[in-house]
Structure formats: structure tokens, C-alpha cells
Design a protein around this motif. Structure first.
Motif, PDB file in Angstrom:
ATOM      1  N   ILE A  21      36.368  42.724  40.604  1.00 18.23           N
ATOM      2  CA  ILE A  21      37.513  42.074  41.260  1.00 18.23           C
ATOM      3  C   ILE A  21      38.449  43.627  40.540  1.00 18.23           C
ATOM      4  O   ILE A  21      38.699  44.433  39.876  1.00 18.23           O
ATOM      5  CB  ILE A  21      38.072  41.205  39.861  1.00 18.23           C
ATOM      6  CG1 ILE A  21      37.085  39.990  39.718  1.00 18.23           C
ATOM      7  CG2 ILE A  21      39.734  41.049  40.063  1.00 18.23           C
ATOM      8  CD1 ILE A  21      37.153  39.089  41.311  1.00 18.23           C
ATOM      9  N   GLU A  23      42.394  44.818  40.215  1.00 12.72           N
ATOM     10  CA  GLU A  23      43.617  44.444  40.087  1.00 12.72           C
ATOM     11  C   GLU A  23      44.431  45.480  40.973  1.00 12.72           C
ATOM     12  O   GLU A  23      43.954  46.490  40.029  1.00 12.72           O
ATOM     13  CB  GLU A  23      43.807  44.010  38.900  1.00 12.72           C
ATOM     14  CG  GLU A  23      44.781  43.615  38.292  1.00 12.72           C
ATOM     15  CD  GLU A  23      44.775  43.651  36.878  1.00 12.72           C
ATOM     16  OE1 GLU A  23      45.750  43.856  36.634  1.00 12.72           O
ATOM     17  OE2 GLU A  23      43.692  43.083  36.100  1.00 12.72           O
ATOM     18  N   THR A  24      45.529  45.467  41.492  1.00 15.92           N
ATOM     19  CA  THR A  24      45.642  46.578  41.823  1.00 15.92           C
ATOM     20  C   THR A  24      47.785  45.804  41.326  1.00 15.92           C
ATOM     21  O   THR A  24      47.890  44.921  41.102  1.00 15.92           O
ATOM     22  CB  THR A  24      46.154  47.027  42.956  1.00 15.92           C
ATOM     23  OG1 THR A  24      47.364  45.457  44.018  1.00 15.92           O
ATOM     24  CG2 THR A  24      44.700  46.739  43.849  1.00 15.92           C
ATOM     25  N   SER A  25      48.965  46.601  41.469  1.00 14.77           N
ATOM     26  CA  SER A  25      50.122  46.217  41.267  1.00 14.77           C
ATOM     27  C   SER A  25      50.670  46.564  42.270  1.00 14.77           C
ATOM     28  O   SER A  25      51.107  45.574  42.055  1.00 14.77           O
ATOM     29  CB  SER A  25      50.599  48.204  41.762  1.00 14.77           C
ATOM     30  OG  SER A  25      50.122  48.427  42.243  1.00 14.77           O
ATOM     31  N   GLY A  27      49.014  42.965  43.338  1.00 20.58           N
ATOM     32  CA  GLY A  27      48.109  41.860  43.437  1.00 20.58           C
ATOM     33  C   GLY A  27      45.840  41.699  43.217  1.00 20.58           C
ATOM     34  O   GLY A  27      46.060  42.938  42.938  1.00 20.58           O
ATOM     35  N   VAL A  28      45.911  41.370  43.707  1.00 23.93           N
ATOM     36  CA  VAL A  28      44.662  41.539  42.828  1.00 23.93           C
ATOM     37  C   VAL A  28      43.662  40.755  44.395  1.00 23.93           C
ATOM     38  O   VAL A  28      43.258  40.263  44.941  1.00 23.93           O
ATOM     39  CB  VAL A  28      43.473  40.096  41.678  1.00 23.93           C
ATOM     40  CG1 VAL A  28      41.944  39.937  41.767  1.00 23.93           C
ATOM     41  CG2 VAL A  28      44.485  40.663  40.586  1.00 23.93           C
ATOM     42  N   GLU A  30      39.339  41.207  45.364  1.00 21.15           N
ATOM     43  CA  GLU A  30      37.544  40.315  45.743  1.00 21.15           C
ATOM     44  C   GLU A  30      37.139  40.837  46.346  1.00 21.15           C
ATOM     45  O   GLU A  30      37.128  40.496  47.320  1.00 21.15           O
ATOM     46  CB  GLU A  30      37.910  38.722  45.639  1.00 21.15           C
ATOM     47  CG  GLU A  30      35.823  38.433  44.624  1.00 21.15           C
ATOM     48  CD  GLU A  30      36.153  37.352  44.731  1.00 21.15           C
ATOM     49  OE1 GLU A  30      35.439  35.936  45.747  1.00 21.15           O
ATOM     50  OE2 GLU A  30      36.413  36.462  43.349  1.00 21.15           O
ATOM     51  N   GLU A  55      40.390  53.325  36.670  1.00 19.52           N
ATOM     52  CA  GLU A  55      41.827  52.733  35.969  1.00 19.52           C
ATOM     53  C   GLU A  55      42.560  53.870  36.300  1.00 19.52           C
ATOM     54  O   GLU A  55      42.752  55.024  36.073  1.00 19.52           O
ATOM     55  CB  GLU A  55      41.532  51.791  34.816  1.00 19.52           C
ATOM     56  CG  GLU A  55      40.379  51.031  34.714  1.00 19.52           C
ATOM     57  CD  GLU A  55      39.681  51.058  32.799  1.00 19.52           C
ATOM     58  OE1 GLU A  55      40.699  51.352  32.312  1.00 19.52           O
ATOM     59  OE2 GLU A  55      39.609  49.864  33.434  1.00 19.52           O
ATOM     60  N   ARG A 173      45.134  49.509  38.692  1.00 20.00           N
ATOM     61  CA  ARG A 173      44.844  48.877  37.369  1.00 20.00           C
ATOM     62  C   ARG A 173      43.451  48.855  36.841  1.00 20.00           C
ATOM     63  O   ARG A 173      43.181  49.393  35.532  1.00 20.00           O
ATOM     64  CB  ARG A 173      45.569  48.070  36.807  1.00 20.00           C
ATOM     65  CG  ARG A 173      47.689  47.797  37.326  1.00 20.00           C
ATOM     66  CD  ARG A 173      48.022  46.415  37.156  1.00 20.00           C
ATOM     67  NE  ARG A 173      49.561  46.966  37.559  1.00 20.00           N
ATOM     68  CZ  ARG A 173      50.277  46.159  37.573  1.00 20.00           C
ATOM     69  NH1 ARG A 173      50.041  44.926  37.605  1.00 20.00           N
ATOM     70  NH2 ARG A 173      51.837  46.467  37.643  1.00 20.00           N
ATOM     71  N   SER A 174      42.439  47.890  37.704  1.00 20.85           N
ATOM     72  CA  SER A 174      41.431  47.904  36.887  1.00 20.85           C
ATOM     73  C   SER A 174      40.106  47.683  37.537  1.00 20.85           C
ATOM     74  O   SER A 174      41.017  47.291  39.363  1.00 20.85           O
ATOM     75  CB  SER A 174      41.367  47.131  36.256  1.00 20.85           C
ATOM     76  OG  SER A 174      41.094  45.837  36.073  1.00 20.85           O
ATOM     77  N   ARG A 178      32.571  41.360  38.195  1.00 20.54           N
ATOM     78  CA  ARG A 178      32.516  40.236  37.684  1.00 20.54           C
ATOM     79  C   ARG A 178      31.236  39.778  37.299  1.00 20.54           C
ATOM     80  O   ARG A 178      30.199  39.902  38.068  1.00 20.54           O
ATOM     81  CB  ARG A 178      32.885  38.538  39.236  1.00 20.54           C
ATOM     82  CG  ARG A 178      32.487  37.508  38.465  1.00 20.54           C
ATOM     83  CD  ARG A 178      33.406  36.513  39.318  1.00 20.54           C
ATOM     84  NE  ARG A 178      34.595  36.341  39.846  1.00 20.54           N
ATOM     85  CZ  ARG A 178      35.107  35.767  40.144  1.00 20.54           C
ATOM     86  NH1 ARG A 178      34.717  35.862  42.186  1.00 20.54           N
ATOM     87  NH2 ARG A 178      36.587  36.001  40.176  1.00 20.54           N
TER      88      ARG A 178
END
Length: 185
Positions: A21, A23-25, A27-28, A30, A55, A173-174, A178
Motif C-alpha cells: 500500500i 499512501e501518497t499526498s 491518495g492510496v 495498491e 516515507e 507518506r508511507s 499488506r
């Protein structure tokens, strides 16, 4: 690295492909990884994931109709220190199609470290054997392609001596692995 190898071995036993996953500024996203076609590349990528390397990195190169690239620079365009490069596992059968994720590298085939790109179109000229050794595909976006397309639509320009840099940083962001669903086993 041992944790990554044991996690991959457990997933292989259950015939489950690892998913990450991102996670960006914006949205996400996968991504389903393919250790069956690029095992060293997937292990390298998951080691960066496990260590929290991504990150705070950004998508620093965005070219509509081509690809979005990230995983190596912070929002001030400082390049992060990486591990040693991995062997190029590009194969003629693993195509750079829309939505696939591949390793970015220099002109030297075995120079990929942490940077990756997501293809926005079918980019056959990046495939192994078309114009050289190619770029190693190691997975495919399995959710959030709309986020990828939104990133591709951001305004870009010159910055820090690089072209095609989004004018507003698109921050990763991360990136996390999963966890396998142990309730169904």
C-alpha cells in the motif's frame, strides 16, 4: 532482510502474491508484486519498504502519457542514500504495460536501487530486447490507478536541475506490506 525473505517464503507457500500500500499526498495506490518474475527486485523493494525508506520521498518525475517516478528524493530534492544496486531482471515476457511498476535505473542495466516508476501507458520500448536490456517490471497497480492518473495530471516544471518535477510535492507518506489474511487459512 531476513524478515523480508521469510515473509516472501510464507506468501509463496500460500500461493499469495505480496501487496503493498503506497499512501501518497494524493491518495492510496495498491500494488501487487511479482516475485515469480523478478524475485531479487521484489526482495530489494520490500527491504526498502520494511526499513521505512520511502516515507517522505516524492514522485519527482511526472510525464503524462508515459510514467510517474519516485522513491529516491525528499521534497527538497535531496537524493537519499540507497543500498547497493540490484541485477536487472527485465524479461521480454514481463512487459511495461499501463499500470505496471518497474525499476528506474541509469543507462547501466544493473544500476537500479530504490527508485521505481508506474507506467501510464503501454511503453513497449522499455521492454527487454526492444532497445537493449529493458526495465524490470516487478508488479502491477491493483487499486488506485485513478490516483496514479491524478498524479500524472499535476503541473510540472524545472527544479533542482531536473525536468518534469511536480510544482507541488507529491509526497509518499508511507509504503507498507499488506499483511496476509490469516483468518482464512
Amino acid at each position: 532482510m531476513l524478515g523480508v525473505a521469510s515473509s516472501l517464503a510464507a506468501r509463496e507457500r500460500s500461493n499469495e502474491l505480496p501487496q503493498v500500500i503506497i499512501e501518497t499526498s494524493e491518495g492510496v495506490i495498491e500494488v501487487t508484486l511479482r516475485p515469480d518474475i523478478a524475485p531479487e527486485t521484489v526482495e530489494n523493494f520490500l527491504t526498502y519498504v520494511e526499513n521505512g525508506f520511502y516515507e517522505g520521498t516524492i514522485f519527482h518525475r511526472v510525464i503524462p502519457g508515459f510514467m510517474i517516478q519516485g522513491g529516491g528524493f525528499d521534497d527538497a530534492l535531496n537524493q537519499k542514500q540507497t543500498r547497493d544496486p540490484v541485477r536487472n531482471e527485465a524479461k521480454p515476457t514481463a512487459k511495461n504495460l499501463r499500470g505496471t511498476i518497474a525499476m528506474a535505473r541509469t543507462s547501466a542495466p544493473d544500476s537500479a536501487t530504490s527508485q521505481f516508476f508506474i507506467n501510464l501507458a503501454d511503453n513497449g520500448f522499455l521492454d527487454a530486447g526492444v532497445r537493449g536490456p529493458g526495465y524490470a517490471v516487478f508488479g502491477k497497480v491493483s487499486g488506485g490507478m485513478g490516483v496514479v492518473d491524478a498524479i500524472a495530471g499535476k503541473k510540472t516544471g524545472q527544479s533542482g536541475g531536473m525536468a518534469d518535477v511536480p510544482q507541488e510535492p507529491i509526497v509518499i507518506r508511507s509504503v507498507s506490506l499488506r499483511k496476509a489474511d490469516t483468518d482464512t487459512q
